[in-house]
Design a protein around this motif. Structure first.
Motif, PDB file in Angstrom:
ATOM      1  N   ASN A   9       0.830  -1.195   0.000  1.00  9.19           N
ATOM      2  CA  ASN A   9       0.000   0.000   0.000  1.00  9.19           C
ATOM      3  C   ASN A   9       0.867   1.249   0.000  1.00  9.19           C
ATOM      4  OD1 ASN A   9      -2.333  -1.648   0.247  1.00  9.19           O
ATOM      5  ND2 ASN A   9      -2.088  -1.710   2.477  1.00  9.19           N
ATOM      6  N   SER A  10       0.234   2.383  -0.223  1.00  5.42           N
ATOM      7  CA  SER A  10       0.954   3.652  -0.175  1.00  5.42           C
ATOM      8  C   SER A  10       1.528   3.872   1.225  1.00  5.42           C
ATOM      9  CB  SER A  10       0.004   4.795  -0.537  1.00  5.42           C
ATOM     10  OG  SER A  10       0.643   6.048  -0.428  1.00  5.42           O
ATOM     11  N   GLN A  11       2.782   4.248   1.306  1.00  2.00           N
ATOM     12  CA  GLN A  11       3.501   4.509   2.552  1.00  2.00           C
ATOM     13  C   GLN A  11       3.828   3.234   3.335  1.00  2.00           C
ATOM     14  OE1 GLN A  11       4.486   7.681   3.075  1.00  2.00           O
ATOM     15  NE2 GLN A  11       3.356   8.246   1.223  1.00  2.00           N
ATOM     16  N   GLU A  12       3.435   2.080   2.835  1.00  2.00           N
ATOM     17  CA  GLU A  12       3.720   0.815   3.527  1.00  2.00           C
ATOM     18  C   GLU A  12       5.141   0.349   3.200  1.00  2.00           C
ATOM     19  OE1 GLU A  12       1.637  -3.597   4.132  1.00  2.00           O
ATOM     20  OE2 GLU A  12       1.259  -2.438   2.301  1.00  2.00           O
ATOM     21  N   LYS A  13       5.843  -0.149   4.199  1.00  2.00           N
ATOM     22  CA  LYS A  13       7.211  -0.615   4.009  1.00  2.00           C
ATOM     23  C   LYS A  13       7.377  -2.027   4.562  1.00  2.00           C
ATOM     24  CE  LYS A  13       9.244   4.025   4.301  1.00  2.00           C
ATOM     25  NZ  LYS A  13      10.217   4.893   5.023  1.00  2.00           N
ATOM     26  N   VAL A  14       8.229  -2.819   3.893  1.00  2.00           N
ATOM     27  CA  VAL A  14       8.529  -4.169   4.355  1.00  2.00           C
ATOM     28  C   VAL A  14       9.560  -4.096   5.475  1.00  2.00           C
ATOM     29  CG1 VAL A  14       9.551  -6.387   3.739  1.00  2.00           C
ATOM     30  CG2 VAL A  14       7.969  -5.268   2.159  1.00  2.00           C
TER      31      VAL A  14
END
Length: 212
Positions: A9-14
């Motif tokens: 998603n937008s702004q989501e980071k692993v």
């Protein structure tokens, strides 16, 4: 292969992208080694062609089983992001589960003595999802993964309250002299208008009720 960035998603980071622990291969490696040793012994001590053929087929089958197991390993992802927990697996068909961090209730880990020595174990996630409980096996360093999930849950909760605070400020919420019931009613109005999600409304409502 790493978890595809286009699926985020937008702004989501692993935060974590894990393959199963090498213990995932243990049984298949043992079968492969056993058939190879058997093949060497048969070739060394007998010249019966039929027996050699049978052993050759067994070795080929063990190699194919190991190769397929490796393909499963390469296509299995256990991913923790800043928003959710994701599991994907499957070679020809795919299956998986996604659990938003805010829906996770408890994270359990299990390790026997041998698993502690090799750094492997299982995780069980209890959540408010339809599944209720999800079990993930052959997880690398399950204690560290458990801690990281809780850490990301806390960060996600803080970001959620920050977003709620900004939305409320933009809507003029919390004016001087407003009673808590008035603030809850205003919150409900914001929820109905789509400014706040149901989860954000409930969290802020519980926070206000604790102040009464």
């Amino acid at each position: 292969m790493p978890y595809p960035a286009e699926n985020l998603n937008s702004q989501e980071k692993v935060v974590l992208d894990l393959r199963p622990h090498w213990w995932f291969f243990a049984k298949h490696v043992a079968i492969l080694l056993a058939t190879i040793v058997l093949g060497v012994l048969v070739l060394a001590f007998t010249s019966v062609q039929a027996l050699n053929l049978i052993v050759g087929i067994a070795i080929l089958g063990a190699v194919i089983l190991f190769a397929f197991r490796y393909m499963i390993w390469t296509t299995t992802n256990f991913v923790v992001t800043t928003d959710r927990l994701i599991s994907r697996s499957g070679v020809f068909t795919r299956e998986g589960v996604e659990i938003p961090l805010e829906r996770i209730n408890t994270v359990f880990f299990r390790q026997n003595l041998f698993e502690r020595m090799i750094g492997s174990g299982d995780l069980e996630i209890e959540s408010a999802s339809e599944e209720g409980s999800s079990l993930f096996t052959d997880i690398r360093r399950p204690v560290d993964v458990q801690n990281e999930i809780y850490h990301q849950m806390e960060n996600n909760e803080n970001r959620k309250f920050d977003r709620v605070g900004k939305n409320l400020s933009a809507q003029g919420f919390g004016g001087v002299g407003e009673s808590i019931p008035d603030q809850i009613a205003k919150l409900d109005d914001l929820r109905k208008r789509g400014v706040l999600s149901d989860a954000e409304f409930q969290a802020k409502k519980e926070d206000l009720l604790r102040r009464m």
